[in-house]
Design a protein around this motif. Structure first.
Motif, PDB file in Angstrom:
ATOM      1  N   UNK A  95      17.655  41.705  77.802  1.00  0.00           N
ATOM      2  CA  UNK A  95      18.969  40.285  77.360  1.00  0.00           C
ATOM      3  C   UNK A  95      18.322  39.271  77.374  1.00  0.00           C
ATOM      4  N   UNK A  96      16.619  39.932  77.882  1.00  0.00           N
ATOM      5  CA  UNK A  96      15.593  38.579  77.047  1.00  0.00           C
ATOM      6  C   UNK A  96      16.049  37.987  75.495  1.00  0.00           C
ATOM      7  N   UNK A  97      16.320  39.043  74.430  1.00  0.00           N
ATOM      8  CA  UNK A  97      16.263  38.896  73.674  1.00  0.00           C
ATOM      9  C   UNK A  97      17.204  37.575  73.540  1.00  0.00           C
ATOM     10  N   UNK A  98      18.472  38.276  74.401  1.00  0.00           N
ATOM     11  CA  UNK A  98      19.742  36.715  74.123  1.00  0.00           C
ATOM     12  C   UNK A  98      18.829  35.413  74.512  1.00  0.00           C
ATOM     13  N   UNK A  99      18.479  35.615  75.946  1.00  0.00           N
ATOM     14  CA  UNK A  99      18.184  34.257  76.186  1.00  0.00           C
ATOM     15  C   UNK A  99      17.388  33.470  75.627  1.00  0.00           C
ATOM     16  N   UNK A 100      16.827  34.139  74.352  1.00  0.00           N
ATOM     17  CA  UNK A 100      15.545  33.550  73.881  1.00  0.00           C
ATOM     18  C   UNK A 100      16.133  33.049  72.622  1.00  0.00           C
ATOM     19  N   UNK A 101      16.592  33.463  72.195  1.00  0.00           N
ATOM     20  CA  UNK A 101      17.388  32.684  70.976  1.00  0.00           C
ATOM     21  C   UNK A 101      18.889  33.259  70.659  1.00  0.00           C
ATOM     22  N   UNK A 102      19.913  33.234  69.818  1.00  0.00           N
ATOM     23  CA  UNK A 102      21.072  33.683  69.906  1.00  0.00           C
ATOM     24  C   UNK A 102      21.450  34.518  68.329  1.00  0.00           C
ATOM     25  N   UNK A 103      21.715  35.592  68.906  1.00  0.00           N
ATOM     26  CA  UNK A 103      21.452  37.126  67.832  1.00  0.00           C
ATOM     27  C   UNK A 103      22.781  37.152  67.786  1.00  0.00           C
ATOM     28  N   UNK A 104      23.145  38.102  66.413  1.00  0.00           N
ATOM     29  CA  UNK A 104      24.848  38.028  66.157  1.00  0.00           C
ATOM     30  C   UNK A 104      25.427  39.867  66.234  1.00  0.00           C
ATOM     31  N   UNK A 105      23.622  40.228  65.751  1.00  0.00           N
ATOM     32  CA  UNK A 105      24.098  42.284  66.375  1.00  0.00           C
ATOM     33  C   UNK A 105      22.558  42.548  66.651  1.00  0.00           C
ATOM     34  N   UNK A 106      22.676  43.767  66.866  1.00  0.00           N
ATOM     35  CA  UNK A 106      21.573  44.763  67.593  1.00  0.00           C
ATOM     36  C   UNK A 106      21.172  45.752  66.813  1.00  0.00           C
ATOM     37  N   UNK A 107      19.780  46.452  66.113  1.00  0.00           N
ATOM     38  CA  UNK A 107      19.958  47.511  65.809  1.00  0.00           C
ATOM     39  C   UNK A 107      18.573  48.643  66.109  1.00  0.00           C
ATOM     40  N   UNK A 108      18.765  49.520  66.504  1.00  0.00           N
ATOM     41  CA  UNK A 108      18.326  50.380  67.305  1.00  0.00           C
ATOM     42  C   UNK A 108      17.778  51.696  66.433  1.00  0.00           C
ATOM     43  N   UNK A 109      16.532  51.207  66.201  1.00  0.00           N
ATOM     44  CA  UNK A 109      15.957  52.465  65.296  1.00  0.00           C
ATOM     45  C   UNK A 109      15.619  53.760  65.618  1.00  0.00           C
ATOM     46  N   UNK A 110      15.192  54.815  66.383  1.00  0.00           N
ATOM     47  CA  UNK A 110      14.895  56.074  66.509  1.00  0.00           C
ATOM     48  C   UNK A 110      14.737  56.915  65.945  1.00  0.00           C
TER      49      UNK A 110
END
Length: 578
Positions: free
Chosen positions: A459-474
């Motif tokens: 949630x902090x990502x979105x609150x700081x800057x406006x992101x368009x999509x999420x990438x999860x590498x695992x």
């Protein structure tokens, strides 16, 4: 002679309670080792329920044993790897049944601890073998550590069960079903564990029922589930006491909760359906199924892995419909460092030429070595790097949430002997926090491995800057064909719904997936476990922040928690004498 009645009074609970609990625990532990690789542990336990019910009816075992065992099976049926999520609606009625059958809070503390331990042991069974594999210790040596971890995970049940009993017996102004919802939801919300027991996870395979998460988050959806269960339980309780009017009112409340839940789900399903936009991009994910550990001297194995990764990447770029906008390598695909050419050159001899020649933007996981003053050991950051055409690095992100005892040793400076106990533990450094990456399609929210489990961090990502999509590498290969990949995927789907962002999940060995803003995975958009493959598709990035992203967990934090604290205060106050 005076000791005989006392001995009999001790033998009775041992025979009717302690012995059945011990035998059931041993049975589940055996199933974990021999059956769980096929994720079928619950199917071997369900046949015991009719037998336990019969024994409880004949007073051979205590009835709460059978009820608690039934609660365990409800949880195991609803966990993401099995997928029978709808049964979770019957969980709270079962809990209230157990509280009624076992009125003593002290006994409920024991039943809660056992129930939580068994649920955690069943859901997170993969931890046992993963610990032994990572630390390279015998399976038997990993057992006590595994047992301790699942006891800690399951401890929330030991808090919930007796508190529900106390609230129902001492707070007549709060109906026991309502008190159970408040207590359960508050305890679940505040348990500080990375591997939770959350009722809302049951709907991870039914994303239509997870849609309210963009307003209330995962714990808010759990509250809705518990409220529906409380209404169902209240209806049954009042019907048994022939209070027909109250029973009908409870049924009406249940119908209202379910209709609002489903109605919002249907509205959001249409509202956030994927639609092409100028931000839409084509992506290709490489799932190479690279080995877990390779000895540093095994140059041939490193060469073989690098060749396979490059070969699959060439196939992805040379697709008939054109090269993708993003080509993504998962965590664990190969241990390389683009900034340190003398680290594992066997990989870089093949990977660097491809990186420098490709016209596609790459998203890779590599390492960044650093030297700290006064520390002779090599330290490093685990990073996600975006590399543009020609090998020019656009941006990178350093992993911030590290797993204890795997990526770093807690309290290592104070207790140096821990390094000898856990020699395989790495020496990674945490990053400085949320940092979005510029990529085709807009700003990318990068998450490495288990960072996707932490809602406040995302949630902090979105609150700081406006992101368009999420990438999860695992890299989920540590866990084999067990429940973990499905559970990990479940959290990724929930994060996508909470923020209404498409999520790209790239794994070394599966399950890789392209998840849309509704948490849905279209046919052909996910891979199988241990499948060497390339996953292609189009995602439609979205701008904007949801109510949950802006406000967080308002209901459990600012509404339920104060009420829960008031309940605790009322329970602690001395009772007035009659």
């Amino acid at each position: 002679m005076i000791f005989i009645p006392h001995a009999r009074s001790l033998a009775e609970p041992l025979r009717r309670v302690a012995l059945p609990l011990l035998l059931l625990s041993i049975y589940q532990l055996i199933l974990i080792e021999f059956v769980n690789p096929h994720m079928a542990i619950v199917w071997w336990q369900l046949p015991l329920l009719p037998l336990l019910a019969l024994l409880a009816r004949r007073r051979r075992i205590a009835p709460p044993v059978a009820i608690a065992y039934g609660l365990i099976q409800l949880y195991l049926l609803s966990e993401p790897a099995v997928g029978w999520g709808v049964v979770i609606w019957f969980y709270l009625p079962g809990l209230l049944w157990l509280v009624h059958a076992c009125p003593r809070p002290r006994a409920l503390l024991g039943y809660g601890l056992w129930t939580g331990w068994m649920i955690a042991m069943g859901i997170y069974a993969w931890l046992w073998r993963a610990m032994a594999s990572f630390w390279e210790i015998p399976l038997l040596h990993a057992l006590p550590i595994f047992a301790l971890v699942v006891v800690l995970i399951g401890f929330q049940m030991a808090l919930i069960f007796p508190l529900v009993r106390l609230a129902g017996g001492r707070l007549p102004f709060i109906p026991i079903a309502v008190g159970a919802v408040i207590i359960h939801a508050a305890v679940e919300f505040w348990m500080p564990l990375p591997f939770p027991i959350d009722v809302a996870l049951a709907f991870s395979n039914l994303p239509l029922l997870l849609q309210p998460a963009d307003r209330v988050g995962l714990h808010g959806v759990g509250l809705i589930v518990l409220a529906a269960g409380a209404a169902l339980a209240a209806s049954v309780i009042h019907a048994r006491r022939r209070r027909w009017r109250r029973s009908v009112l409870a049924l009406a409340a249940l119908a209202l909760i379910l209709s609002l839940h489903l109605g919002y789900g249907l509205w959001a399903w249409r509202r956030y359906a994927p639609r092409p936009s100028p931000l839409s991009i084509n992506v290709a994910l490489i799932q190479p199924v690279a080995p877990l550990k390779i000895h540093n001297a095994d140059h041939a194995a490193k060469d073989r892995i690098a060749r396979k990764l490059v070969r699959m990447s060439h196939q992805a770029v040379a697709a008939p419909d054109g090269p993708p906008d993003l080509l993504i390598w998962p965590e664990g695909a190969a241990a390389f460092a683009t900034r340190t050419r003398d680290f594992n050159p066997e990989y870089l001899d093949h990977l660097i030429p491809f990186i420098e020649q490709t016209t596609t933007t790459l998203v890779v996981q590599d390492v960044e070595f650093v030297h700290l003053a006064g520390d002779p050991r090599p330290r490093y950051y685990s990073t996600i790097s975006v590399i543009g055409p020609g090998g020019q690095s656009h941006d990178d992100y350093r992993k911030s949430i590290l797993m204890p005892f795997t990526e770093y040793l807690p309290l290592e400076r104070s207790f140096p002997f821990l390094r000898r106990v856990f020699p395989e533990t790495r020496s990674a450094l945490p990053g400085t926090g949320q940092h979005m990456i510029r990529a085709p399609g807009g700003r990318m929210i990068p998450l490495l491995c288990y960072e996707v489990l932490f809602p406040d961090y995302v949630r902090e990502f979105v609150r700081r800057e406006e992101g368009a999509f999420i990438v999860n590498l695992t890299n989920d290969r540590w866990y084999g064909p067990r429940q973990q990949p499905a559970q990990h995927l479940a959290f990724a789907r929930i994060r996508a719904i909470e923020h209404r962002k498409p999520l790209i999940r790239a794994t070394n060995s599966g399950i890789s997936a392209l998840i849309d803003a509704r948490g849905a995975i279209a046919p052909g958009r996910r891979t199988a476990i241990m499948e060497e493959t390339i996953l292609r598709g189009t995602i439609h990035p979205r701008l904007g922040a949801t109510f949950y992203a802006r406000r967080g967990d308002l209901i459990p934090r600012w509404l339920l928690t104060p009420v829960f604290l008031l309940i605790l205060l009322a329970l602690l106050l001395p009772r007035k004498s009659a």
